[in-house]
Design a protein around this motif. Structure first.
Motif, PDB file in Angstrom:
ATOM      1  N   MET A   1      17.250 -32.601  22.944  1.00 21.66           N
ATOM      2  CA  MET A   1      16.129 -33.532  22.869  1.00 21.66           C
ATOM      3  C   MET A   1      15.118 -33.093  21.813  1.00 21.66           C
ATOM      4  N   THR A   2      14.685 -31.817  21.864  1.00 21.16           N
ATOM      5  CA  THR A   2      13.658 -31.372  20.912  1.00 21.16           C
ATOM      6  C   THR A   2      14.204 -31.408  19.486  1.00 21.16           C
ATOM      7  N   GLY A   3      15.464 -31.008  19.310  1.00 19.09           N
ATOM      8  CA  GLY A   3      16.070 -31.024  17.984  1.00 19.09           C
ATOM      9  C   GLY A   3      16.141 -32.432  17.436  1.00 19.09           C
ATOM     10  N   PHE A   4      16.611 -33.348  18.284  1.00 16.23           N
ATOM     11  CA  PHE A   4      16.712 -34.747  17.870  1.00 16.23           C
ATOM     12  C   PHE A   4      15.347 -35.293  17.492  1.00 16.23           C
ATOM     13  N   THR A   5      14.348 -34.979  18.339  1.00 20.09           N
ATOM     14  CA  THR A   5      12.997 -35.485  18.090  1.00 20.09           C
ATOM     15  C   THR A   5      12.452 -34.950  16.765  1.00 20.09           C
TER      16      THR A   5
ATOM     17  N   SER B   1      14.305 -34.262   8.668  1.00 19.34           N
ATOM     18  CA  SER B   1      15.100 -33.111   8.239  1.00 19.34           C
ATOM     19  C   SER B   1      15.981 -32.628   9.392  1.00 19.34           C
ATOM     20  N   LEU B   2      17.292 -32.731   9.187  1.00 17.67           N
ATOM     21  CA  LEU B   2      18.220 -32.300  10.233  1.00 17.67           C
ATOM     22  C   LEU B   2      18.111 -30.802  10.483  1.00 17.67           C
ATOM     23  N   TRP B   3      17.949 -30.042   9.401  1.00 19.38           N
ATOM     24  CA  TRP B   3      17.921 -28.587   9.580  1.00 19.38           C
ATOM     25  C   TRP B   3      16.667 -28.131  10.302  1.00 19.38           C
ATOM     26  N   LEU B   4      15.557 -28.866  10.087  1.00 21.35           N
ATOM     27  CA  LEU B   4      14.365 -28.562  10.873  1.00 21.35           C
ATOM     28  C   LEU B   4      14.656 -28.833  12.348  1.00 21.35           C
ATOM     29  N   GLY B   5      15.404 -29.910  12.593  1.00 26.05           N
ATOM     30  CA  GLY B   5      15.813 -30.232  13.966  1.00 26.05           C
ATOM     31  C   GLY B   5      16.621 -29.111  14.581  1.00 26.05           C
TER      32      GLY B   5
ATOM     33  N   PRO C   1      17.056 -44.937  20.172  1.00 24.47           N
ATOM     34  CA  PRO C   1      16.923 -44.694  18.740  1.00 24.47           C
ATOM     35  C   PRO C   1      17.956 -43.675  18.265  1.00 24.47           C
ATOM     36  N   ASN C   2      18.460 -43.855  17.071  1.00 32.97           N
ATOM     37  CA  ASN C   2      19.415 -42.866  16.560  1.00 32.97           C
ATOM     38  C   ASN C   2      19.000 -42.394  15.176  1.00 32.97           C
ATOM     39  N   ILE C   3      19.664 -41.354  14.715  1.00 33.72           N
ATOM     40  CA  ILE C   3      19.355 -40.808  13.403  1.00 33.72           C
ATOM     41  C   ILE C   3      20.636 -40.766  12.592  1.00 33.72           C
ATOM     42  N   LYS C   4      20.491 -40.588  11.294  1.00 31.45           N
ATOM     43  CA  LYS C   4      21.671 -40.351  10.472  1.00 31.45           C
ATOM     44  C   LYS C   4      21.968 -38.862  10.607  1.00 31.45           C
TER      45      LYS C   4
ATOM     46  N   PHE D   1      26.710 -37.207  18.558  1.00 30.35           N
ATOM     47  CA  PHE D   1      26.277 -38.529  19.026  1.00 30.35           C
ATOM     48  C   PHE D   1      25.179 -39.141  18.164  1.00 30.35           C
ATOM     49  N   ASN D   2      24.470 -38.318  17.405  1.00 31.99           N
ATOM     50  CA  ASN D   2      23.363 -38.783  16.555  1.00 31.99           C
ATOM     51  C   ASN D   2      22.306 -39.561  17.324  1.00 31.99           C
ATOM     52  N   ALA D   3      22.190 -39.254  18.597  1.00 33.07           N
ATOM     53  CA  ALA D   3      21.162 -39.856  19.436  1.00 33.07           C
ATOM     54  C   ALA D   3      20.983 -38.951  20.635  1.00 33.07           C
ATOM     55  N   PHE D   4      19.867 -39.130  21.332  1.00 32.06           N
ATOM     56  CA  PHE D   4      19.687 -38.395  22.574  1.00 32.06           C
ATOM     57  C   PHE D   4      19.822 -39.368  23.736  1.00 32.06           C
ATOM     58  N   THR D   5      20.768 -39.101  24.608  1.00 30.53           N
ATOM     59  CA  THR D   5      20.862 -39.881  25.843  1.00 30.53           C
ATOM     60  C   THR D   5      20.821 -38.901  27.005  1.00 30.53           C
TER      61      THR D   5
END
Lengths: 314, 351
Positions: free
Chosen positions: A53-57, A64-68, A124-127, A221-225
């Protein structure tokens, strides 16, 4: 049946196994470090969920994916520290604290997610991470596209396995971890800080669980569920037993589980329609229980697992 | 300088003081999240309280919600007393729900139906709990992991049933056919959902207390949990005690499912339990594994759950706050329990 067999030999199937095994490998290595130091971490399921969750957020808000990934790892480490505070510093029941950490982390993950993203009909999803083919190696037939055309996090998992083995077996710190997990009194006499080493191992373990969570929400999954982890943490605990607390064997166990999981996914898809798909979903869990029944008799857990250490009590 | 000092005995008032201390600490810690969500702390907790305990209807709703957690709390308390780490109450509850629903759908006189539903539900729960217990006794499989994994297996089995052979052909939703009207538990207070199962739970708690404290089986369970080695030397068949404990624990968790089917939902759906099995662990720990303490502990958690929904509607704070409260309460209680083993002593500087 032969159609199924053909599918197994396909590149896509091999690649799927590697992908499914990656979060399990991170989680299993994390749990293994913790348990080798004598601390069972049942908080793993919740730690993975909160990190996902925190990474996705972080990735979603910053782009930035790497910040995630960094945020997920730090979340995992922090929650590992929390578990260590209760079980190592205070010497509380590892079983119940672990469940407490899982309930706490899961609740916090749901709460913060709802607070940040609100209630949306479509999550919501991310690339997420894209596959990164490694030059030359990815041209090897079959193996190349399956193993060397993957997410960068997959490569990290592949490197993490020998690295974990090296750290555990070949470094002074790894020796300390094994000592405090086997015989904390002796370790203490030899001048090893039992409390400090256990803290470090559980925090490192938590960080690896965080990586597992990051992979789930940012590559797979590129999303948090709410079901993003769905029992993978519990499976990792079983895989540590199955892998006899060894990095190589644990990673092997993760691969084996991933094989069964990938197989059931294919079986679901390949027109065995008269069997309910839930039967396939159950399969990896039943497999894990059976595998534990076969392996546990001879499994030798770290001697001091579950035992808190207090210096004054001799 | 302070140091911890081992305690030889604990005063009786600790049994009440420690959970209250843990709950107080939890509510203070979680108020940070309410503030984070931009709501007034006093207002949010106020809504939570009045919506769960403020009037007769609210109290009955809280009691209805507490019922499954009394049963799972008892299930966990019994199991943990013997150090049988049953984390599988969730799956055992689901199995109990499925079995009782199947029985309740058969036309027969009401009283007989309710009796058989309870019997079937308890048997199903016990059968599920037998798996991790047997695996531990025969194969040395860690009971925590196997009972956890089994929860997933049971959940998927339930899904396969309600999306397959049990699927309601009338509505097309993945829910089981309802039980017979005559099999549904009688409502005790007009205009509420207060059903017979609530009374059953309130009676079960003292019965289990009596069993644990006053019977031979209870004695064996306690000795096995406190010191398995000593139990073995004194001639107790530890393996058999573990199996008996598992059967009892699973049956209690199964009854939680029976109550939900017979008194609340009258059918089985995928979300019949919002984690009551896991909440049972929190309940049992808050109760210090005392079956009598399970009742107020379950009512507390039920009040938090019922109240959180109203709080969410009134203040916009996500209702998931109740999940955070549960986890925090469990951890706070564990820390509070340190006071039973240790006391904090001031140590003079001259040391």
């Amino acid at each position: 049946m032969s159609a199924l067999f053909e599918q197994i030999l396909q590149v896509g199937f091999l690649a799927a196994i590697i992908r499914i095994a990656t979060p399990l490998a991170f989680a299993t290595l994390g749990e293994m470090f913790s348990e080798r130091a004598g601390v069972l971490n049942l908080g793993i399921e919740g730690i993975m969920l909160l990190s996902a969750m925190t990474g996705f957020t972080a990735a979603s808000l910053s782009g930035s994916l790497w910040l995630g990934v960094l945020v997920a790892v730090l979340t995992g480490a922090l929650m590992g520290a929390l578990h260590a505070l209760f079980t190592v510093a205070l010497g509380l029941s590892q079983h119940v604290c672990g469940i407490g950490v899982t309930l706490f982390c899961s609740g916090l993950a749901y709460f913060l997610y709802r607070l940040i993203f609100g209630q949306q009909s479509v999550p919501p999803n991310i690339k997420g991470f894209q596959t990164l083919p490694i030059p030359v190696l990815s041209d090897i037939p079959v193996l190349g596209p399956a193993v060397f055309n993957q997410f960068s996090l997959v490569y990290m998992a592949i490197i993490a396995i020998p690295l974990a083995a090296f750290v555990l077996y070949r470094t002074p710190w790894g020796l300390s971890v094994r000592m405090v997990g086997e015989n904390p009194r002796a370790a203490d006499s030899a001048g090893v800080g039992v409390i400090a080493t256990r803290f470090q191992a559980v925090i490192l373990g938590g960080a690896l669980m965080g990586l597992a969570g990051a992979f789930l929400s940012m590559a797979q999954f590129n999303a948090f569920t709410f079901g993003v982890v769905s029992g993978r943490g519990w499976v990792a605990i079983a895989l540590v037993v199955f892998g006899r607390w060894d990095p190589w064997r644990s990673a092997g166990a993760a691969l084996l589980f991933a094989f069964v999981d990938a197989l059931q996914l294919r079986m679901q898809a390949s027109g065995l329609g008269h069997i309910p798909y839930e039967a396939f979903l159950m399969l990896p869990f039943i497999f894990t229980i059976v595998a534990m029944a076969v392996m546990s008799r001879n499994a030798v857990a770290p001697s001091a697992l579950l035992k808190p250490f207090r210096r004054e009590e001799r | 300088m302070f140091r911890l000092e081992a305690r030889t005995s604990t005063p009786a008032w600790f049994n009440l003081a420690l959970p209250l201390l843990a709950i107080g600490a939890t509510l203070i810690l979680c108020s940070g999240l309410i503030a984070l969500a931009g709501a007034g702390i006093v207002e949010a907790y106020g809504v939570m309280f009045s919506a769960s305990l403020g009037d007769t209807y609210a109290i009955t709703e809280t009691l209805v919600r507490a019922t499954p957690m009394i049963f799972t709390g008892l299930a966990v308390a019994v199991a943990f007393r013997a150090k049988f780490w049953n984390i599988g109450a969730e799956g055992q509850l689901l199995a109990g729900a499925v079995a009782s629903c199947a029985v309740g759908a058969i036309p027969m006189p009401g009283l007989l139906a309710m009796f058989l539903m309870a019997l079937a539900g308890a048997a199903a729960g016990a059968a599920v709990a037998l798996v991790p217990a047997t695996l531990r006794v025969k194969f040395k499989v860690d009971d925590v992991v196997s009972s956890l994994l089994l929860n997933s297996v049971i959940f998927y089995a339930l899904m396969a049933l309600i999306e397959g052979p049990w699927k309601d052909s009338f509505s097309g939703y993945p829910i089981s056919p309802p039980i017979e009207d005559s099999a549904s538990f009688p409502v005790l207070l007009e205009g509420t959902r207060l059903h017979l199962g609530v009374v059953a739970a309130l009676i079960a708690a003292p019965l289990i207390w009596f069993l644990i404290v006053r019977t031979t089986l209870g004695f064996r369970i306690r000795v096995t949990g406190e010191n398995a080695e000593a139990a073995r030397y004194s001639g107790i068949n530890v393996q058999r005690v573990l199996i008996s404990t598992a059967l009892l624990s699973g049956a209690l968790a199964g009854l939680a499912g029976v109550g939900e089917v017979g008194g609340v939902h009258f059918q089985v759906m995928s979300d019949i339990s919002p984690g009551y099995g896991y909440s049972g662990i929190v309940v049992a720990m808050l109760a210090r594994l005392n079956p009598l303490g399970v009742v107020p502990a379950a009512i507390f958690l039920a009040a938090v759950m019922t109240g959180a929904e109203a709080m969410s509607r009134a203040t916009g704070v996500p209702a998931f706050l109740s999940d955070v409260i549960q986890g925090t309460a469990l951890l706070a209680m564990l820390v509070a329990l340190l006071f039973t083993a240790y006391r904090i002593r001031r140590v003079g500087a001259a040391r």
